[in-house]
Write a protein that holds these residues in place. Structure first.
Motif, PDB file in Angstrom:
ATOM      1  N   LYS A   1      13.813  -6.674   5.039  1.00  0.00           N
ATOM      2  CA  LYS A   1      12.812  -6.330   4.035  1.00  0.00           C
ATOM      3  C   LYS A   1      12.530  -4.844   4.091  1.00  0.00           C
ATOM      4  CE  LYS A   1       8.121  -7.529   2.514  1.00  0.00           C
ATOM      5  NZ  LYS A   1       8.486  -7.606   1.094  1.00  0.00           N
ATOM      6  N   ALA A   2      12.760  -4.162   2.985  1.00  0.00           N
ATOM      7  CA  ALA A   2      12.593  -2.705   2.952  1.00  0.00           C
ATOM      8  C   ALA A   2      11.453  -2.262   2.046  1.00  0.00           C
ATOM      9  CB  ALA A   2      13.888  -2.039   2.498  1.00  0.00           C
ATOM     10  N   GLU A   3      11.154  -3.048   1.016  1.00  0.00           N
ATOM     11  CA  GLU A   3      10.127  -2.664   0.043  1.00  0.00           C
ATOM     12  C   GLU A   3       8.817  -3.392   0.328  1.00  0.00           C
ATOM     13  OE1 GLU A   3      12.602  -1.598  -3.976  1.00  0.00           O
ATOM     14  OE2 GLU A   3      12.021  -3.680  -3.672  1.00  0.00           O
ATOM     15  N   PHE A   4       7.743  -2.623   0.350  1.00  0.00           N
ATOM     16  CA  PHE A   4       6.416  -3.184   0.572  1.00  0.00           C
ATOM     17  C   PHE A   4       5.494  -2.648  -0.518  1.00  0.00           C
ATOM     18  CE2 PHE A   4       8.618  -3.062   4.592  1.00  0.00           C
ATOM     19  CZ  PHE A   4       8.344  -4.313   5.147  1.00  0.00           C
ATOM     20  N   PHE A   5       5.135  -3.505  -1.457  1.00  0.00           N
ATOM     21  CA  PHE A   5       4.282  -3.091  -2.573  1.00  0.00           C
ATOM     22  C   PHE A   5       2.814  -3.240  -2.197  1.00  0.00           C
ATOM     23  CE2 PHE A   5       8.245  -3.857  -4.759  1.00  0.00           C
ATOM     24  CZ  PHE A   5       8.261  -2.869  -5.724  1.00  0.00           C
ATOM     25  N   LEU A   6       2.040  -2.237  -2.574  1.00  0.00           N
ATOM     26  CA  LEU A   6       0.606  -2.254  -2.347  1.00  0.00           C
ATOM     27  C   LEU A   6      -0.064  -2.928  -3.538  1.00  0.00           C
ATOM     28  CD1 LEU A   6      -1.302  -0.939  -0.126  1.00  0.00           C
ATOM     29  CD2 LEU A   6      -1.775   0.808  -1.836  1.00  0.00           C
ATOM     30  N   PRO A   7      -0.726  -4.058  -3.329  1.00  0.00           N
ATOM     31  CA  PRO A   7      -1.385  -4.726  -4.454  1.00  0.00           C
ATOM     32  C   PRO A   7      -2.387  -3.794  -5.134  1.00  0.00           C
ATOM     33  CG  PRO A   7      -1.307  -6.180  -2.544  1.00  0.00           C
ATOM     34  CD  PRO A   7      -0.860  -4.817  -2.071  1.00  0.00           C
ATOM     35  N   GLU A   8      -2.453  -3.846  -6.453  1.00  0.00           N
ATOM     36  CA  GLU A   8      -3.351  -2.974  -7.211  1.00  0.00           C
ATOM     37  C   GLU A   8      -4.797  -3.117  -6.743  1.00  0.00           C
ATOM     38  OE1 GLU A   8      -4.851  -0.232  -9.896  1.00  0.00           O
ATOM     39  OE2 GLU A   8      -2.768  -0.613  -9.324  1.00  0.00           O
ATOM     40  N   GLY A   9      -5.172  -4.340  -6.339  1.00  0.00           N
ATOM     41  CA  GLY A   9      -6.540  -4.578  -5.886  1.00  0.00           C
ATOM     42  C   GLY A   9      -6.905  -3.842  -4.617  1.00  0.00           C
ATOM     43  N   TYR A  10      -5.895  -3.357  -3.873  1.00  0.00           N
ATOM     44  CA  TYR A  10      -6.168  -2.625  -2.636  1.00  0.00           C
ATOM     45  C   TYR A  10      -6.592  -1.184  -2.911  1.00  0.00           C
ATOM     46  CZ  TYR A  10      -4.189  -6.327   0.305  1.00  0.00           C
ATOM     47  OH  TYR A  10      -3.943  -7.510   0.966  1.00  0.00           O
ATOM     48  N   TYR A  11      -6.395  -0.730  -4.157  1.00  0.00           N
ATOM     49  CA  TYR A  11      -6.826   0.621  -4.512  1.00  0.00           C
ATOM     50  C   TYR A  11      -8.205   0.556  -5.145  1.00  0.00           C
ATOM     51  CZ  TYR A  11      -7.228   5.055  -6.979  1.00  0.00           C
ATOM     52  OH  TYR A  11      -7.680   6.269  -7.453  1.00  0.00           O
TER      53      TYR A  11
ATOM     54  N   SER B   1      -5.402   0.835  13.142  1.00  0.00           N
ATOM     55  CA  SER B   1      -4.324  -0.152  13.121  1.00  0.00           C
ATOM     56  C   SER B   1      -3.210   0.276  14.058  1.00  0.00           C
ATOM     57  CB  SER B   1      -3.764  -0.312  11.706  1.00  0.00           C
ATOM     58  OG  SER B   1      -3.060   0.849  11.314  1.00  0.00           O
ATOM     59  N   TYR B   2      -2.532  -0.712  14.623  1.00  0.00           N
ATOM     60  CA  TYR B   2      -1.438  -0.408  15.539  1.00  0.00           C
ATOM     61  C   TYR B   2      -0.314   0.332  14.832  1.00  0.00           C
ATOM     62  CZ  TYR B   2       2.306  -0.838  18.908  1.00  0.00           C
ATOM     63  OH  TYR B   2       3.330  -0.554  19.772  1.00  0.00           O
TER      64      TYR B   2
ATOM     65  N   GLU C   1      -3.436  -3.054   3.466  1.00  0.00           N
ATOM     66  CA  GLU C   1      -4.836  -2.902   3.068  1.00  0.00           C
ATOM     67  C   GLU C   1      -5.463  -1.683   3.722  1.00  0.00           C
ATOM     68  OE1 GLU C   1      -8.760  -5.753   2.490  1.00  0.00           O
ATOM     69  OE2 GLU C   1      -7.187  -6.360   3.868  1.00  0.00           O
ATOM     70  N   ASP C   2      -5.010  -1.373   4.967  1.00  0.00           N
ATOM     71  CA  ASP C   2      -5.607  -0.295   5.742  1.00  0.00           C
ATOM     72  C   ASP C   2      -4.983   1.068   5.450  1.00  0.00           C
ATOM     73  OD1 ASP C   2      -7.510   0.418   7.926  1.00  0.00           O
ATOM     74  OD2 ASP C   2      -5.671   1.035   8.945  1.00  0.00           O
ATOM     75  N   GLU C   3      -3.703   1.103   5.091  1.00  0.00           N
ATOM     76  CA  GLU C   3      -2.997   2.354   4.849  1.00  0.00           C
ATOM     77  C   GLU C   3      -3.632   3.133   3.691  1.00  0.00           C
ATOM     78  OE1 GLU C   3       0.001   4.110   5.896  1.00  0.00           O
ATOM     79  OE2 GLU C   3      -0.521   3.073   7.742  1.00  0.00           O
TER      80      GLU C   3
END
Length: 214
Positions: free
Chosen positions: A156-166, A193-194, A118-120
């Motif tokens: 776990k290698a893939e981290f998808f950004l939910p569309e709602g975060y944009y 963020s850390y 969410e922060d990235e």
């Protein structure tokens, strides 16, 4: 090492290439790393072994569905309130169903929590570039997915950004605040963020960890 990983991927996905086999990727990986003047030569074999492992896993588990349609290191440029924004999107994948995937590669084992995602803002900037850069708008499709891919992670290698975060307007506002802070030389000692701290060269003198210095 991160730069070497990017170079390997760029060569692997070179224009008009049809061979996306592990054998070819292994050959590229060896050539790129052999040509690097690494800071610790004694660790070169270890680094190369890990790279072979990372890229073999990538080729088997994370290769795009239509690799010949992938675009690496795509430049973007757009205006944001009189400030020129420039950068490169690590990878743009056009999937068989016509959807688009924006990928940011990490060479290490970076893991993202929901708060981190969410922060990235890196993928969000890529997404904004698709809206603002006239050259990239031609590529845009209805469904755009955003993904961080940690090449060094065995789990776990893939981290998808939910569309709602944009949120386009919210992102633009945040970027303008960052630009204003840079121009007026307002730099906070403590990041939001850390996860940001993991890549900081100045952590050893950061007041967040070691108290305030005179």
């Amino acid at each position: 090492i991160g730069m070497a990983y990017h170079e390997i991927l760029q060569r692997f996905f070179e224009k008009d290439q049809e061979d996306f086999s592990w054998e070819r990727l292994k050959g590229i990986t060896g050539k790129v790393l052999e040509g690097k003047d690494l800071e610790f030569p004694s660790m070169k074999r270890q680094i190369m072994d890990k790279a072979f492992s990372d890229f073999e896993r990538y080729q088997k588990e994370h290769l795009p569905g239509e690799p010949s349609s992938s675009k690496m290191e795509t430049d973007f440029k757009f205006d944001l309130g009189g400030n020129e924004m420039r950068g490169r999107i690590d990878q743009i994948n056009i999937e068989h169903d016509g959807s688009m995937e924006l990928v940011d590669f990490k060479s290490g084992t970076t893991r993202y929590s929901e708060h981190d995602l969410e922060d990235e803002i890196q993928l969000k900037i890529y997404r904004l570039a698709m809206d603002e850069d006239s050259r990239l708008r031609q590529l845009k499709v209805r469904d755009v997915k955003m993904k961080y891919l940690s090449l060094g992670s065995q789990k776990k290698a893939e981290f998808f950004l939910p569309e709602g975060y944009y949120d386009r307007e919210k992102l633009i506002k945040r970027l303008k605040e960052i630009i204003s802070g840079i121009k007026s030389e307002r730099f906070r000692a403590e990041p939001d963020s850390y996860n940001t701290c993991n890549y900081c060269d100045f952590e050893i003198v950061c007041p967040k960890y070691y108290g305030k210095y005179d």
